[in-house]
Every structure is written in structure tokens, then in C-alpha cells.
Design a protein around this motif. Structure first.
Motif, mmCIF file in Angstrom:
data_model
loop_
_atom_site.group_PDB
_atom_site.id
_atom_site.type_symbol
_atom_site.label_atom_id
_atom_site.label_comp_id
_atom_site.label_asym_id
_atom_site.label_seq_id
_atom_site.Cartn_x
_atom_site.Cartn_y
_atom_site.Cartn_z
ATOM 1 N N LYS A 70 0.835 -1.190 0.000
ATOM 2 C CA LYS A 70 0.000 0.000 0.000
ATOM 3 C C LYS A 70 0.871 1.240 0.000
ATOM 4 C CE LYS A 70 -3.552 2.257 2.684
ATOM 5 N NZ LYS A 70 -4.500 2.085 3.784
ATOM 6 N N SER A 78 0.186 14.708 -1.185
ATOM 7 C CA SER A 78 -1.128 14.938 -0.587
ATOM 8 C C SER A 78 -1.536 16.398 -0.695
ATOM 9 C CB SER A 78 -1.120 14.522 0.884
ATOM 10 O OG SER A 78 -0.919 13.142 0.992
ATOM 11 N N GLN A 109 -4.015 5.957 -9.825
ATOM 12 C CA GLN A 109 -3.872 6.307 -8.417
ATOM 13 C C GLN A 109 -4.474 7.674 -8.131
ATOM 14 O OE1 GLN A 109 0.457 5.402 -8.389
ATOM 15 N NE2 GLN A 109 0.003 4.408 -6.444
ATOM 16 N N VAL A 112 -8.194 7.218 -8.139
ATOM 17 C CA VAL A 112 -8.633 6.578 -6.900
ATOM 18 C C VAL A 112 -8.587 7.562 -5.740
ATOM 19 C CG1 VAL A 112 -7.941 4.883 -5.154
ATOM 20 C CG2 VAL A 112 -8.077 4.224 -7.548
ATOM 21 N N TRP A 113 -7.535 8.360 -5.720
ATOM 22 C CA TRP A 113 -7.435 9.339 -4.639
ATOM 23 C C TRP A 113 -8.633 10.289 -4.660
ATOM 24 C CZ3 TRP A 113 -7.463 14.509 -3.658
ATOM 25 C CH2 TRP A 113 -7.021 14.905 -2.390
ATOM 26 N N GLN A 115 -11.557 9.728 -5.936
ATOM 27 C CA GLN A 115 -12.772 8.991 -5.559
ATOM 28 C C GLN A 115 -12.866 8.881 -4.044
ATOM 29 O OE1 GLN A 115 -12.634 5.246 -7.594
ATOM 30 N NE2 GLN A 115 -13.237 6.130 -9.554
ATOM 31 N N ASN A 116 -11.775 8.477 -3.423
ATOM 32 C CA ASN A 116 -11.767 8.339 -1.974
ATOM 33 C C ASN A 116 -11.967 9.688 -1.292
ATOM 34 O OD1 ASN A 116 -11.401 5.514 -1.693
ATOM 35 N ND2 ASN A 116 -9.246 5.728 -2.213
ATOM 36 N N ARG A 117 -11.388 10.694 -1.877
ATOM 37 C CA ARG A 117 -11.513 12.031 -1.289
ATOM 38 C C ARG A 117 -12.962 12.502 -1.320
ATOM 39 N NH1 ARG A 117 -11.984 15.838 1.077
ATOM 40 N NH2 ARG A 117 -10.619 17.609 1.491
ATOM 41 N N ARG A 118 -13.615 12.244 -2.439
ATOM 42 C CA ARG A 118 -15.033 12.611 -2.534
ATOM 43 C C ARG A 118 -15.853 11.845 -1.511
ATOM 44 N NH1 ARG A 118 -13.899 12.856 -8.188
ATOM 45 N NH2 ARG A 118 -14.466 10.687 -8.468
ATOM 46 N N ALA A 119 -15.500 10.595 -1.345
ATOM 47 C CA ALA A 119 -16.225 9.776 -0.367
ATOM 48 C C ALA A 119 -16.028 10.310 1.045
ATOM 49 C CB ALA A 119 -15.750 8.328 -0.458
ATOM 50 N N ARG A 120 -14.787 10.725 1.343
ATOM 51 C CA ARG A 120 -14.514 11.274 2.676
ATOM 52 C C ARG A 120 -15.269 12.575 2.909
ATOM 53 N NH1 ARG A 120 -9.244 9.291 1.702
ATOM 54 N NH2 ARG A 120 -8.422 11.275 0.984
ATOM 55 N N THR A 121 -15.284 13.389 1.869
ATOM 56 C CA THR A 121 -16.000 14.667 1.974
ATOM 57 C C THR A 121 -17.480 14.428 2.257
ATOM 58 O OG1 THR A 121 -14.477 15.690 0.432
ATOM 59 C CG2 THR A 121 -16.583 16.787 0.752
#
Length: 212
Positions: A70, A78, A109, A112-113, A115-121
Motif C-alpha cells: 500500500k 497529498s 492512483q 482513486v485518490w 474517488q476516496n476524497r469525494r467519499a470522505r468529503t
DNA sequence: GTACATCGCCAAATTACGTCA
DNA sequence: GGTGACGTAATTTGGCGATGT
């Protein structure tokens, strides 16, 4: 774990054979769904090249084993991703490519970042909304309690002073400050609190403290 | 015009790795 | 050093609109 996939069992993919990574034993069924196949097929030759040269994303351990590693993004990576996200929470292919090149990451990558960032938001926003609703609920509960009490007082007042029964209900009103019934007594000799003007409703959402 | 296949992207759910207390 | 909690990178799955045939 559900047994679908495990880090020990799934061979980690290398850039050039990622095209066929879905043929892993644990994803054999889904691997041939159109989505997954096309996902890998859409890598342009340029993208593949970027993946090859990315120094941070070597999929092979030093000892040659293929355990999935990972990636931990550096602070700089970041920060840049965050900055980019502030400007636009989604990326078009060109932006993705540019960002990936700039960060020395694979476009996938970067994707994906985001996507994950949107999910966190979204998760954060949901939590905040939840907090707000909780506070509103508490406020309404308090308001309800207060009104129940008020009703109780009115009932007992009605029992104690039958005089009220002779007055039209609409002529009774409550003092906003002391929460007492107006319309009778010394201060209300001529003009009782004007109930007819408008009902005494407060919006505890917009102005909780306004509830008298 | 429409039925179908494919593509490209996304959200949601989940997995699994790295870090820290 | 072992462990559990947590954050997050990565994967899986499925949906949807656009496009081509």
C-alpha cells in the motif's frame, strides 16, 4: 474477510500486465464484466509508460515476492492533490494525466485518490448534517416539553378560574416574557394581549432562543 | 427511430496495509 | 514486541449516460 480476495493470495499486478489482473482466481467471475475489462483497456500507451516509470509504485518486494503493497503518499503529494481537489472535485482525463505526471503517480492512483476524497468529503458532510439534526431534535424536544407544561398550566388555570370559560379563547393571550395568560386581571383591564394579531409560533430551528 | 454492445466514469461497499497509542 | 483502532490506498461491484453499429 469474505474470502473473495486476500493480500497473500492475489498476485500483485505489474504495470504492463495490469491489463489482465482481473483474471485473478478470486475475481474470475467479475473480472470479465464489461466494466473491469474496459477499465484496464482504457489505459493509453502513455499511461502505461507513466506506470512503468513510477518509482514509488513498484509492486514487487525487494525479495521478489508479490505481496500487495500500500502506497503512502508523501506530504507534498497529498498537499498537491488537496489543492487540486479544492479547485475541482472531479478530474477530466487531461487533468488526471497532468497531475499524475506531476506527482509521479499512476493516473489510476490519482483517480482513486479523488474517488476516496469525494467519499470522505461526503461522509464528513453527512456527519455534520447528523449533528445538526440531533441538535434540532433536542431543541424540538425541549420546545415540546415546554408546550406540554404550558398546556398543563392552562388546564389547571381553567379548573381554578371558571371565569376563563366565559371568554372567547381567541381573546386570551400569553405574555411573551413571563409566559402568563393575559386578558384578565389588573394589567388587562381594557386591552388584553392581542391574540388576534397573530398566533404565538416560533421557529425553533431558525431561532431556538426566540421561543419566549 | 430503436435495440444492443461497448466505453468511460462514478458511488458505494469492502478489503487490506501502514501507523500510532 | 503484540495488539487493536484508525486512516486511507486499492479493489470490487453495479449503475448510468454517451457513443457507435
Amino acid at each position: 474477510m469474505d474470502g473473495k480476495r486476500s493480500g497473500c493470495e492475489e498476485p500483485v499486478v505489474r504495470a504492463h500486465d495490469q491489463l489482465y489482473r482481473q483474471a485473478s482466481p478470486h475475481s474470475a467471475v467479475s473480472s470479465f464484466s464489461s466494466g473491469r475489462v474496459k477499465r484496464e483497456r482504457d489505459l493509453s500507451s502513455e499511461e502505461v509508460e507513466v506506470e512503468r516509470v513510477s518509482s514509488r509504485v513498484s509492486d514487487e518486494d525487494e525479495d521478489g515476492t508479490n505481496a500487495r503493497k500500500k502506497l503512502r503518499l508523501t506530504k507534498e503529494q497529498s498537499a498537491l492533490l488537496e489543492e487540486s481537489f479544492k479547485q475541482h472535485s472531479t478530474l477530466n482525463p487531461k487533468q488526471k494525466q497532468a497531475l499524475a505526471r506531476q506527482l509521479n503517480l499512476r493516473p489510476r492512483q490519482v483517480e482513486v485518490w479523488f474517488q476516496n476524497r469525494r467519499a470522505r468529503t461526503k461522509l464528513k458532510q453527512t456527519e455534520m448534517d447528523c449533528e445538526i439534526l440531533k441538535k434540532c431534535c433536542e431543541s424540538l424536544t425541549d420546545e415540546n416539553r415546554r408546550l406540554q407544561k404550558e398546556l398543563q398550566e392552562l388546564k389547571s388555570l381553567k379548573m381554578a378560574q371558571p371565569f376563563y370559560m366565559h371568554m372567547p379563547a381567541a381573546t386570551l393571550t400569553m405574555c411573551p416574557s413571563c409566559e402568563r395568560i393575559g386578558g384578565v386581571g389588573e394589567g388587562a383591564s381594557k386591552i388584553p394581549f392581542s391574540m388576534t394579531a397573530k398566533p404565538h409560533f416560533y421557529n425553533s430551528f431558525t431561532n431556538p432562543s426566540a421561543a419566549c
